[in-house]
Enzyme design. Sequence first.
Site, mmCIF file in Angstrom:
data_model
loop_
_atom_site.group_PDB
_atom_site.id
_atom_site.type_symbol
_atom_site.label_atom_id
_atom_site.label_comp_id
_atom_site.label_asym_id
_atom_site.label_seq_id
_atom_site.Cartn_x
_atom_site.Cartn_y
_atom_site.Cartn_z
ATOM 1 N N VAL A 289 53.226 -11.591 9.555
ATOM 2 C CA VAL A 289 52.644 -10.372 8.958
ATOM 3 C C VAL A 289 51.269 -10.604 8.354
ATOM 4 O O VAL A 289 50.581 -9.649 8.001
ATOM 5 C CB VAL A 289 53.578 -9.727 7.895
ATOM 6 C CG1 VAL A 289 54.885 -9.277 8.509
ATOM 7 C CG2 VAL A 289 53.803 -10.658 6.707
ATOM 8 N N SER B 162 65.053 -11.131 10.298
ATOM 9 C CA SER B 162 65.919 -12.187 10.847
ATOM 10 C C SER B 162 67.039 -12.598 9.909
ATOM 11 O O SER B 162 68.082 -13.079 10.368
ATOM 12 C CB SER B 162 65.075 -13.419 11.199
ATOM 13 O OG SER B 162 64.323 -13.832 10.080
ATOM 14 N N ARG B 163 66.815 -12.434 8.612
ATOM 15 C CA ARG B 163 67.789 -12.983 7.660
ATOM 16 C C ARG B 163 67.907 -12.061 6.455
ATOM 17 O O ARG B 163 67.145 -11.116 6.288
ATOM 18 C CB ARG B 163 67.325 -14.361 7.168
ATOM 19 C CG ARG B 163 67.255 -15.398 8.244
ATOM 20 C CD ARG B 163 66.876 -16.765 7.727
ATOM 21 N NE ARG B 163 65.448 -16.913 7.461
ATOM 22 C CZ ARG B 163 64.919 -17.208 6.264
ATOM 23 N NH1 ARG B 163 65.699 -17.397 5.230
ATOM 24 N NH2 ARG B 163 63.615 -17.316 6.129
ATOM 25 N N TYR C 262 53.958 -14.019 -7.296
ATOM 26 C CA TYR C 262 54.958 -13.090 -6.742
ATOM 27 C C TYR C 262 54.919 -11.751 -7.492
ATOM 28 O O TYR C 262 54.971 -10.680 -6.869
ATOM 29 C CB TYR C 262 56.318 -13.765 -6.887
ATOM 30 C CG TYR C 262 57.497 -13.105 -6.225
ATOM 31 C CD1 TYR C 262 57.646 -13.102 -4.840
ATOM 32 C CD2 TYR C 262 58.515 -12.537 -6.988
ATOM 33 C CE1 TYR C 262 58.769 -12.544 -4.244
ATOM 34 C CE2 TYR C 262 59.641 -11.985 -6.401
ATOM 35 C CZ TYR C 262 59.768 -11.982 -5.036
ATOM 36 O OH TYR C 262 60.876 -11.437 -4.446
HETATM 37 P P1 NDP Z 1 64.962 -14.433 2.963
HETATM 38 O O1 NDP Z 1 64.236 -15.671 2.567
HETATM 39 O O2 NDP Z 1 66.432 -14.484 3.198
HETATM 40 O O3 NDP Z 1 64.283 -13.805 4.277
HETATM 41 C C1 NDP Z 1 62.886 -13.673 4.343
HETATM 42 C C2 NDP Z 1 62.510 -12.994 5.634
HETATM 43 O O4 NDP Z 1 61.088 -12.811 5.673
HETATM 44 C C3 NDP Z 1 62.876 -13.806 6.866
HETATM 45 O O5 NDP Z 1 63.270 -12.903 7.878
HETATM 46 C C4 NDP Z 1 61.545 -14.464 7.236
HETATM 47 O O6 NDP Z 1 61.441 -14.815 8.629
HETATM 48 C C5 NDP Z 1 60.590 -13.350 6.896
HETATM 49 N N1 NDP Z 1 59.226 -13.812 6.719
HETATM 50 C C6 NDP Z 1 58.740 -14.703 5.813
HETATM 51 N N2 NDP Z 1 57.418 -14.851 5.979
HETATM 52 C C7 NDP Z 1 57.055 -14.052 7.017
HETATM 53 C C8 NDP Z 1 55.834 -13.788 7.672
HETATM 54 N N3 NDP Z 1 54.686 -14.369 7.295
HETATM 55 N N4 NDP Z 1 55.827 -12.911 8.719
HETATM 56 C C9 NDP Z 1 56.969 -12.315 9.125
HETATM 57 N N5 NDP Z 1 58.170 -12.524 8.527
HETATM 58 C C10 NDP Z 1 58.198 -13.383 7.492
HETATM 59 O O7 NDP Z 1 64.599 -13.382 1.837
HETATM 60 P P2 NDP Z 1 65.392 -12.114 1.269
HETATM 61 O O8 NDP Z 1 66.116 -11.418 2.341
HETATM 62 O O9 NDP Z 1 66.086 -12.513 0.041
HETATM 63 O O10 NDP Z 1 64.138 -11.232 0.785
HETATM 64 C C11 NDP Z 1 63.665 -10.117 1.522
HETATM 65 C C12 NDP Z 1 62.681 -9.374 0.631
HETATM 66 O O11 NDP Z 1 63.337 -8.979 -0.571
HETATM 67 C C13 NDP Z 1 61.479 -10.224 0.216
HETATM 68 O O12 NDP Z 1 60.311 -9.440 0.232
HETATM 69 C C14 NDP Z 1 61.828 -10.636 -1.207
HETATM 70 O O13 NDP Z 1 60.676 -10.874 -1.970
HETATM 71 C C15 NDP Z 1 62.604 -9.432 -1.691
HETATM 72 N N6 NDP Z 1 63.494 -9.707 -2.804
HETATM 73 C C16 NDP Z 1 64.538 -10.585 -2.699
HETATM 74 C C17 NDP Z 1 65.349 -10.831 -3.790
HETATM 75 C C18 NDP Z 1 66.500 -11.783 -3.766
HETATM 76 O O14 NDP Z 1 67.070 -12.062 -4.826
HETATM 77 N N7 NDP Z 1 66.921 -12.281 -2.621
HETATM 78 C C19 NDP Z 1 65.108 -10.177 -5.076
HETATM 79 C C20 NDP Z 1 63.998 -9.262 -5.079
HETATM 80 C C21 NDP Z 1 63.241 -9.039 -3.969
HETATM 81 P P3 NDP Z 1 61.972 -16.245 9.207
HETATM 82 O O15 NDP Z 1 63.479 -16.113 9.316
HETATM 83 O O16 NDP Z 1 61.309 -16.388 10.524
HETATM 84 O O17 NDP Z 1 61.571 -17.272 8.203
#
Ligand code: NDP
Length: 242
Positions: free
Chosen positions: A60, A10-11, A153
Site C-alpha cells: 500500500v 490476508s490475516r 502509530y
Molecule cells: P495483522 O498483523 O494480523 O495483519 C496485518 C495485515 O496488514 C496483513 O494482512 C499484512 O499483510 C497487511 N499489511 C502490512 N503491511 C502492508 C503493506 N505495506 N501493504 C499491504 N498490506 C500490508 O494485523 P491486525 O489484523 O491485528 O490489524 C489490522 C488493522 O487493525 C491494522 O491497521 C491495525 O493497526 C488495526 N488494529 C489492530 C488492533 C489489534 O489489537 N490487533 C487494535 C487496533 C487496531 P501480510 O500478511 O502480507 O503481512
Amino acid sequence: MKYALVTGGSRGIGRAVSCKLAEMGYFILINYQSNDAEAEKTLQLVQEKGSNGEIMKFDVTDPAAIALALNNWASQHPDEYIEVLINNAGIRKDNLMLWMTGEEWSKVLDISLNGFFNVTQPLLKNMLVKRYGRIVNIVSLSGIQGMPGQANYSAAKAGVIGAAKALAAELASRSITVNVIAPGLIDTAMASAEDRERILPYIPMRRLGSPDEVAAVAAFLLSDDAAYVTRAVIPVSGGLIG
Ligand code: NDP
C-alpha cells in the site's frame, strides 16, 4: 457482482472482514503485502462462505504497484467498479519517542496514512460517477487517545481519522460514506503477549475483542441501514477508552 477491496486481507481483522463481506455477497479483492499462503487461506475461506474473490498483492506504500494492480483489474472488468474499500493494512513499530528511529516513524506512517491516500484516491472517481461507495478505515484507539510508546502509530491513526472525516464531508452528497472503526485490543498476531498482560486489566469487559466483532461493525457500515452514517468514528474496544 459487487466488488470490495480489503487491504491487509490476508490475516487477522482483514481476513475476518473479507469473510463477513463474502457472506454479504461481495466478491472480495484480497490485498496483502507478502504472506502468500495466508492470502490463499483467506481466499479459500471466502469461497467457503459461498462467494468468491481474488488475490490482489501490492504494497500500500507503492503507488505504482497499486496503479498496476487496479488498472489490470479495471481492464478485465470494464463495466464494473470497486464500490467498497476497507483500509485495514497496518503495522506497529513501538518505541518510546526518545529512542524512536526515523525508519520506525516513517514506516508506520507510510503504511497507515500514506496507504490510506494511495489506495483510496484511485477508487474515488468511479464511486463519484456511480454515486455510490462505502469506505471503512480501521484505525485504533491509539489514534484517538495517543498511547505511550506509539507516537508513530498514534500519529498515523489520528491522521487517518482526520483525513477520513474530511473525505466524508467531500463525498456525502454523492451517497458515498466514509467511516472509521477504532478497535481496542483485538485477538490477532498484532496483539503481543506483553500487550495482553498489560492492557487486559484496563478493559472493562476483561477480554480481548475478536476479529469477527470488528468485522460485524464494518458489515453494518456497509449495510443499507447505515446509509445515513458517515464521518463517524466507532470504537470497538470492550469499553476501553485508551
Ligand atoms: P495483522 O498483523 O494480523 O495483519 C496485518 C495485515 O496488514 C496483513 O494482512 C499484512 O499483510 C497487511 N499489511 C502490512 N503491511 C502492508 C503493506 N505495506 N501493504 C499491504 N498490506 C500490508 O494485523 P491486525 O489484523 O491485528 O490489524 C489490522 C488493522 O487493525 C491494522 O491497521 C491495525 O493497526 C488495526 N488494529 C489492530 C488492533 C489489534 O489489537 N490487533 C487494535 C487496533 C487496531 P501480510 O500478511 O502480507 O503481512
